[in-house]
Write a protein that holds these residues in place. Structure first.
Motif, PDB file in Angstrom:
ATOM      1  N   GLU A 142       8.494 -21.515  38.542  1.00 21.96           N
ATOM      2  CA  GLU A 142      10.071 -21.406  38.165  1.00 21.96           C
ATOM      3  C   GLU A 142       9.982 -20.178  36.947  1.00 21.96           C
ATOM      4  O   GLU A 142      10.953 -19.425  37.047  1.00 21.96           O
ATOM      5  CB  GLU A 142      10.420 -22.738  37.491  1.00 21.96           C
ATOM      6  N   TYR A 143       8.957 -20.175  35.949  1.00 21.63           N
ATOM      7  CA  TYR A 143       8.824 -19.327  34.947  1.00 21.63           C
ATOM      8  C   TYR A 143       8.554 -17.807  35.358  1.00 21.63           C
ATOM      9  O   TYR A 143       9.090 -17.066  35.099  1.00 21.63           O
ATOM     10  CB  TYR A 143       7.885 -19.859  33.751  1.00 21.63           C
ATOM     11  N   LEU A 144       7.571 -17.928  36.390  1.00 22.77           N
ATOM     12  CA  LEU A 144       7.347 -16.657  37.063  1.00 22.77           C
ATOM     13  C   LEU A 144       8.377 -15.848  37.616  1.00 22.77           C
ATOM     14  O   LEU A 144       8.574 -14.793  37.496  1.00 22.77           O
ATOM     15  CB  LEU A 144       6.172 -16.989  37.899  1.00 22.77           C
ATOM     16  N   LYS A 145       9.060 -16.728  38.504  1.00 21.64           N
ATOM     17  CA  LYS A 145      10.315 -16.226  39.358  1.00 21.64           C
ATOM     18  C   LYS A 145      11.196 -15.662  38.181  1.00 21.64           C
ATOM     19  O   LYS A 145      11.911 -14.602  38.464  1.00 21.64           O
ATOM     20  CB  LYS A 145      10.848 -17.395  39.998  1.00 21.64           C
ATOM     21  N   ALA A 146      11.854 -16.450  37.168  1.00 23.68           N
ATOM     22  CA  ALA A 146      12.491 -15.870  36.028  1.00 23.68           C
ATOM     23  C   ALA A 146      12.247 -14.559  35.552  1.00 23.68           C
ATOM     24  O   ALA A 146      13.126 -13.935  35.184  1.00 23.68           O
ATOM     25  CB  ALA A 146      12.983 -17.123  35.252  1.00 23.68           C
ATOM     26  N   VAL A 147      11.114 -14.427  35.190  1.00 25.03           N
ATOM     27  CA  VAL A 147      10.528 -13.401  34.517  1.00 25.03           C
ATOM     28  C   VAL A 147      10.740 -12.086  35.574  1.00 25.03           C
ATOM     29  O   VAL A 147      11.099 -11.158  35.277  1.00 25.03           O
ATOM     30  CB  VAL A 147       9.090 -13.361  34.013  1.00 25.03           C
ATOM     31  N   ARG A 148      10.229 -12.394  36.874  1.00 24.10           N
ATOM     32  CA  ARG A 148      10.290 -11.212  37.872  1.00 24.10           C
ATOM     33  C   ARG A 148      11.772 -11.003  38.084  1.00 24.10           C
ATOM     34  O   ARG A 148      12.200  -9.718  38.372  1.00 24.10           O
ATOM     35  CB  ARG A 148       9.476 -11.774  39.195  1.00 24.10           C
ATOM     36  N   GLN A 149      12.578 -11.907  38.264  1.00 23.96           N
ATOM     37  CA  GLN A 149      14.106 -11.586  38.450  1.00 23.96           C
ATOM     38  C   GLN A 149      14.519 -10.872  37.491  1.00 23.96           C
ATOM     39  O   GLN A 149      15.515  -9.941  37.683  1.00 23.96           O
ATOM     40  CB  GLN A 149      14.700 -12.776  38.736  1.00 23.96           C
ATOM     41  N   ARG A 150      14.449 -11.314  36.132  1.00 22.65           N
ATOM     42  CA  ARG A 150      14.831 -10.290  35.090  1.00 22.65           C
ATOM     43  C   ARG A 150      14.339  -9.165  34.703  1.00 22.65           C
ATOM     44  O   ARG A 150      14.901  -7.953  34.565  1.00 22.65           O
ATOM     45  CB  ARG A 150      14.633 -11.089  33.787  1.00 22.65           C
ATOM     46  N   LEU A 151      12.838  -8.963  35.202  1.00 23.45           N
ATOM     47  CA  LEU A 151      12.332  -7.901  34.828  1.00 23.45           C
ATOM     48  C   LEU A 151      11.492  -7.281  36.037  1.00 23.45           C
ATOM     49  O   LEU A 151      10.201  -7.679  36.367  1.00 23.45           O
ATOM     50  CB  LEU A 151      11.164  -7.837  33.644  1.00 23.45           C
TER      51      LEU A 151
END
Length: 411
Positions: A142-151
């Protein structure tokens, strides 16, 4: 005794005091341990011309993109959990309990809040660590996807002991945008079987382990097998003594140097021997010694610089070591930067759409009354001149705030 020698002596005294409750610590003795010292110094000298980041990171061949970002001070490490499913004797901290993901004493209860933080402060790389991230795989994802989506372009890596690794998890991590995975095979008796799950799935595969002296030959023999299973880099850390690991670590016959933290002399020797072997045999793998000197100096300075950028401190007021320099007619003052969610005096608000941060600006050390000698020293710094470490105490204290110390210290 010059200022630097006094400084090192003070560090040793602090280490001895902190660990006074342990009676069997084998502190470095310059007479008894002369052969060890000579062996270590010869290895350090051999790699002094092949070391990055002011000669604190000896290396062979290459370092990973994540290590480059770390050295540049543009890295955020999120501890997904503090719980681990291994029991390594060298672990510096207790890792029994799951807690809210955190970094730099900041908790991030949601993945979106962490991605917002990374974006706000301009990090170029993110890592997920623990504890063991694979214990809470869905959270990590979940945290990986959020960072990748934002950046979309940020470089992301993850640390794991590999116990729970399998091809399905590796594929999901890769699909979510993980660039690099780092295995601590010391946690699983130096088995490389779990690494096979990441081969041809995760772009960059690294083994990152402490250099355990008695495992030196075993690691050297494993190098061809590491290469065969797709390992691109081997990162070797220096063992260090903490109050938590002392009961286990002190069972080994190591020699301790009382610097900013007590570190194991034989661990540094082991790392450089492994590096030397790879170089001698031209092995197609990148190896670096991630020394305590590198981590202690560059990671702290890097984070201070990140905070300085966030609150628009002019570059000409910021030292190489990340302190803010303030000069008045009479005094020189250095200030340290830290971050909190709590308001405090002399804090600068950094507000995003999701959250508030306070960058605290606090005086570091005593104000220094300006003299002609100090003014001349500061002028040389402003002119970007090559400045050797001064022996006079007042100038040495200024030097420590201004510059990141170069090299691995001579013994």
């Amino acid at each position: 005794m010059d200022a630097f020698a006094l400084y090192l002596n003070d560090l040793m005294n602090k280490s001895r005091h902190e660990f006074a409750g342990f009676n069997d610590i084998n502190w470095l003795n310059y007479y008894r341990d002369l052969s060890l010292i000579e062996e270590r110094n010869c290895l350090v000298e051999e790699y002094s011309k092949h070391a990055l980041f002011k000669k604190t990171k000896p290396f062979y061949n290459t370092i990973s993109p994540g290590c480059e970002i770390c050295g540049a001070g543009k890295w955020s490490c999120l501890f997904i959990t503090n719980k681990c499913n291994a029991n390594c004797f060298y672990c510096p901290a207790e890792q029994k309990y799951d807690e809210i993901p955190s970094t730099q004493s900041l908790d991030f209860e949601s993945a979106e809040m962490y991605a917002d933080y990374v974006n706000t402060f301009g990090f170029k790389g993110v890592s997920f660590s623990g504890g063991e991230p694979l214990l809470f795989f869905d959270r990590t994802l979940e945290y990986l996807k959020a960072v990748r989506q934002r950046l979309p372009d940020i470089y992301i890596w993850m640390y794991t002991n590999g116990i729970l690794a399998d091809a399905d998890k590796m594929q999901k991590l890769a699909d979510a945008g993980l660039n690099e995975i780092r295995f601590d095979i010391g946690a699983i008796d130096y088995s490389i079987e779990k690494i096979k799950a990441a081969k041809d799935i995760i772009p960059n595969i690294t083994i990152e382990i402490p250099a355990v002296p008695e495992k030196t030959e075993r690691i050297i023999k494993l190098l061809p097998d590491m290469i065969e299973v797709g390992v691109t880099n081997l990162n070797l850390h220096q063992l260090r003594l903490t109050n938590y690991n002392a009961p286990k670590l002190l069972k080994h016959n190591y020699t301790y140097i009382g610097y900013e933290r007590p570190i194991v002399l034989e661990s540094e020797i082991a790392a450089l021997k492994i590096l030397n072997h790879a170089k001698k045999h031209h092995l197609p793998i990148g190896i670096n010694y991630c020394s305590f000197a590198f981590k202690n100096r560059f990671q702290k300075a890097g984070f201070r610089k990140i905070l300085a950028d966030a609150i628009n401190i002019p570059q000409n007021q910021l030292t190489e070591n990340g302190f803010v320099r303030e000069i008045t007619d009479e005094f020189l003052t250095y200030k340290n930067l830290s971050i909190s969610r709590e308001f405090s005096k002399n804090a600068v608000l950094v507000e995003t759409g999701l959250q508030k941060f306070y960058v605290k600006i606090e005086q570091s050390g005593q104000r220094i009354k300006l003299s002609e000698e100090i003014k001349s020293f500061l002028n040389n710094i402003a002119l970007d001149q090559e400045i050797p470490m001064p022996q006079e105490l007042r100038l040495f204290e200024i030097y420590r705030k201004e510059f990141i110390e170069s090299g691995l210290r001579e013994l």
